[in-house]
Scaffold this motif. Structure first.
Motif, PDB file in Angstrom:
ATOM      1  N   PHE A  58     -52.839 -42.862  80.360  1.00 38.93           N
ATOM      2  CA  PHE A  58     -54.041 -42.956  79.521  1.00 38.93           C
ATOM      3  C   PHE A  58     -54.996 -44.024  80.018  1.00 38.93           C
ATOM      4  O   PHE A  58     -56.183 -43.767  80.227  1.00 38.93           O
ATOM      5  N   PHE A  59     -54.498 -45.247  80.198  1.00 34.79           N
ATOM      6  CA  PHE A  59     -55.387 -46.378  80.465  1.00 34.79           C
ATOM      7  C   PHE A  59     -55.581 -46.671  81.946  1.00 34.79           C
ATOM      8  O   PHE A  59     -56.584 -47.270  82.329  1.00 34.79           O
ATOM      9  N   GLY A  60     -54.636 -46.247  82.780  1.00 31.09           N
ATOM     10  CA  GLY A  60     -54.768 -46.507  84.208  1.00 31.09           C
ATOM     11  C   GLY A  60     -55.336 -45.343  84.992  1.00 31.09           C
ATOM     12  O   GLY A  60     -55.788 -45.525  86.120  1.00 31.09           O
ATOM     13  N   ILE A  61     -55.303 -44.127  84.388  1.00 28.80           N
ATOM     14  CA  ILE A  61     -55.777 -42.944  85.106  1.00 28.80           C
ATOM     15  C   ILE A  61     -56.892 -42.229  84.344  1.00 28.80           C
ATOM     16  O   ILE A  61     -58.011 -42.090  84.831  1.00 28.80           O
ATOM     17  N   VAL A  62     -56.605 -41.769  83.127  1.00 31.86           N
ATOM     18  CA  VAL A  62     -57.574 -40.970  82.370  1.00 31.86           C
ATOM     19  C   VAL A  62     -58.825 -41.772  82.058  1.00 31.86           C
ATOM     20  O   VAL A  62     -59.957 -41.304  82.260  1.00 31.86           O
ATOM     21  N   PHE A  63     -58.646 -42.990  81.540  1.00 30.54           N
ATOM     22  CA  PHE A  63     -59.782 -43.811  81.136  1.00 30.54           C
ATOM     23  C   PHE A  63     -60.106 -44.910  82.135  1.00 30.54           C
ATOM     24  O   PHE A  63     -60.769 -45.888  81.810  1.00 30.54           O
ATOM     25  N   SER A  64     -59.651 -44.737  83.355  1.00 35.90           N
ATOM     26  CA  SER A  64     -59.860 -45.761  84.378  1.00 35.90           C
ATOM     27  C   SER A  64     -61.159 -45.519  85.135  1.00 35.90           C
ATOM     28  O   SER A  64     -61.638 -44.390  85.246  1.00 35.90           O
ATOM     29  N   ASP A  65     -61.699 -46.609  85.666  1.00 35.51           N
ATOM     30  CA  ASP A  65     -62.901 -46.526  86.498  1.00 35.51           C
ATOM     31  C   ASP A  65     -62.474 -46.272  87.941  1.00 35.51           C
ATOM     32  O   ASP A  65     -62.123 -47.182  88.672  1.00 35.51           O
ATOM     33  N   HIS A  66     -62.443 -45.017  88.339  1.00 36.25           N
ATOM     34  CA  HIS A  66     -61.952 -44.682  89.672  1.00 36.25           C
ATOM     35  C   HIS A  66     -62.935 -45.098  90.775  1.00 36.25           C
ATOM     36  O   HIS A  66     -62.582 -45.102  91.947  1.00 36.25           O
ATOM     37  N   ALA A  67     -64.146 -45.433  90.408  1.00 36.36           N
ATOM     38  CA  ALA A  67     -65.104 -45.860  91.432  1.00 36.36           C
ATOM     39  C   ALA A  67     -64.634 -47.146  92.094  1.00 36.36           C
ATOM     40  O   ALA A  67     -64.825 -47.363  93.281  1.00 36.36           O
ATOM     41  N   ALA A  68     -64.002 -48.012  91.308  1.00 37.23           N
ATOM     42  CA  ALA A  68     -63.537 -49.290  91.849  1.00 37.23           C
ATOM     43  C   ALA A  68     -62.081 -49.230  92.285  1.00 37.23           C
ATOM     44  O   ALA A  68     -61.658 -49.962  93.162  1.00 37.23           O
ATOM     45  N   GLN A  69     -61.284 -48.366  91.686  1.00 39.36           N
ATOM     46  CA  GLN A  69     -59.855 -48.234  91.935  1.00 39.36           C
ATOM     47  C   GLN A  69     -59.068 -49.462  91.498  1.00 39.36           C
ATOM     48  O   GLN A  69     -57.842 -49.429  91.432  1.00 39.36           O
ATOM     49  N   SER A  70     -59.765 -50.560  91.208  1.00 42.95           N
ATOM     50  CA  SER A  70     -59.068 -51.810  90.906  1.00 42.95           C
ATOM     51  C   SER A  70     -58.303 -51.736  89.592  1.00 42.95           C
ATOM     52  O   SER A  70     -57.202 -52.277  89.482  1.00 42.95           O
ATOM     53  N   SER A  71     -58.874 -51.063  88.593  1.00 41.85           N
ATOM     54  CA  SER A  71     -58.201 -51.014  87.304  1.00 41.85           C
ATOM     55  C   SER A  71     -56.902 -50.218  87.395  1.00 41.85           C
ATOM     56  O   SER A  71     -55.904 -50.574  86.768  1.00 41.85           O
ATOM     57  N   SER A  72     -56.883 -49.146  88.185  1.00 43.01           N
ATOM     58  CA  SER A  72     -55.659 -48.365  88.355  1.00 43.01           C
ATOM     59  C   SER A  72     -54.570 -49.191  89.019  1.00 43.01           C
ATOM     60  O   SER A  72     -53.397 -49.128  88.642  1.00 43.01           O
ATOM     61  N   THR A  73     -54.956 -49.970  90.014  1.00 41.50           N
ATOM     62  CA  THR A  73     -53.984 -50.811  90.718  1.00 41.50           C
ATOM     63  C   THR A  73     -53.498 -51.937  89.824  1.00 41.50           C
ATOM     64  O   THR A  73     -52.296 -52.216  89.742  1.00 41.50           O
TER      65      THR A  73
END
Length: 256
Positions: free
Chosen positions: A46-61
Motif C-alpha cells: 500500500f504505502f511503498g508501491i501503490v501510494f509511492s512516488d515512483h518518480a523518485a524511487q526513494s520512498s519505495s526503497t
C-alpha cells in the motif's frame, strides 16, 4: 570414544526434534503466523508501491528497509515472548529441564525459528520492492540489508525472551503489543522520521527500531548520517540489558 559420539548424536537429534516441534507449533497458530508474515508485506504494497512516488524511487526503497525492520520485530518479540510465557505457564519449561534438550538448545531452536520467519518476510519485501517498487540496488546492498535484518533481530529476541520469563501468558501478548506497535511507529518505520517534529525525533533516538532502521538506510544512502557506531552501540547495549533480564528471569523460573 563411541559413547561420547553417541551422546553428541543424541543431543543433536534432540535439538533437531525440538526445532521441528517449535516450527510446527508456530504454524499451528494461525493468529500468529499469518499476521506476522502478511502485515509487513501488505503495508509495503500500500504505502511503498501503490501510494509511492515512483518518480523518485526513494520512498519505495526507504519503506522497503523500514518495513523490513517492522517485519523482523514481530517473530523476534512474539516468537520468544508469547511462546515462552505460554510454555512457562503450562509447565513445559519445567518438563524440558529434565529432558535431553538443554536450555541453550531450547533458546537456539526458537532463535532459528524467528530467523526463518524473518527471512521469509525480508525475501518477500525484496521481491515486491524489486519487481513492483522499482527498487534498484547492487547485489552487495541486497545481501547486506538481509544480513543486517537477521542479525538485528537479536536485541528484539532478547527483549521477547525477557518478557516471556517475567510476564504471565495472559498478559504477555498485551505487553508485547505495547512495546511492538508504539516503538515501531515512533521510530519512523511507517512515516519517515525526518518529517517528525524535533522533540519526536529525540524520542525515536531512544528506541531500538530507529537505530536498526538507520543502519539499514545507511546501506542505501538514506540515513540521517549519524554515526553508525552510535546505532551499533545502542543495539548492543539493548541486547546486553535484555539478555541479563532474561537470564535472571530464567533462574527465577527454576527456583519457583
Amino acid at each position: 570414544m563411541n559413547s561420547l559420539d553417541n551422546h553428541q548424536v543424541h543431543r543433536l537429534t534432540s535439538f533437531v526434534h525440538e526445532l521441528k516441534l517449535d516450527i510446527k507449533m508456530a504454524f499451528r497458530e494461525p493468529s500468529f503466523i499469518w499476521p506476522t508474515l502478511a502485515f509487513p508485506l501488505m503495508f509495503y504494497v500500500f504505502f511503498g508501491i501503490v501510494f509511492s512516488d515512483h518518480a523518485a524511487q526513494s520512498s519505495s526503497t526507504y519503506l522497503m528497509v523500514s518495513y523490513g525492520v517492522f517485519g523482523i520485530m514481530a517473530p523476534a518479540l512474539f516468537g520468544f515472548g508469547a511462546s515462552v510465557a505460554s510454555e512457562r505457564d503450562k509447565g513445559w519449561l519445567a518438563i524440558k529441564q529434565i529432558s535431553p534438550v538443554s536450555p541453550w538448545q531450547y533458546m537456539i531452536a526458537k532463535l532459528i525459528n524467528a530467523i526463518l520467519f524473518s527471512l521469509i518476510i525480508v525475501i518477500g519485501l525484496f521481491i515486491l520492492g524489486a519487481v513492483f517498487g522499482d527498487v534498484t540496488l547492487t547485489r552487495l546492498q541486497w545481501l547486506s540489508i538481509a544480513g543486517l535484518m537477521l542479525l538485528g533481530s537479536l536485541p528484539f529476541c532478547a527483549i521477547g525472551l525477557a518478557i516471556g520469563f517475567w510476564v504471565k501468558a495472559k498478559s504477555a501478548t498485551a505487553v508485547l503489543n505495547l512495546i511492538f506497535l508504539p516503538s515501531a511507529f515512533l521510530s519512523g518505520l511507517a512515516i519517515p522520521v525526518m518529517i517528525f517534529p524535533t522533540w519526536l525525533q529525540k524520542v525515536a533516538m531512544m528506541l531500538p527500531p530507529y537505530h536498526l532502521s538507520q543502519l539499514g538506510l545507511h546501506l542505501v544512502d538514506m540515513s540521517l548520517e549519524q554515526s553508525i557506531w552510535l546505532h551499533i552501540a545502542f543495539l548492543l547495549v539493548t541486547l546486553f540489558i535484555a539478555s541479563v533480564i532474561a537470564v535472571k528471569g530464567y533462574l527465577h523460573c527454576q527456583t519457583n
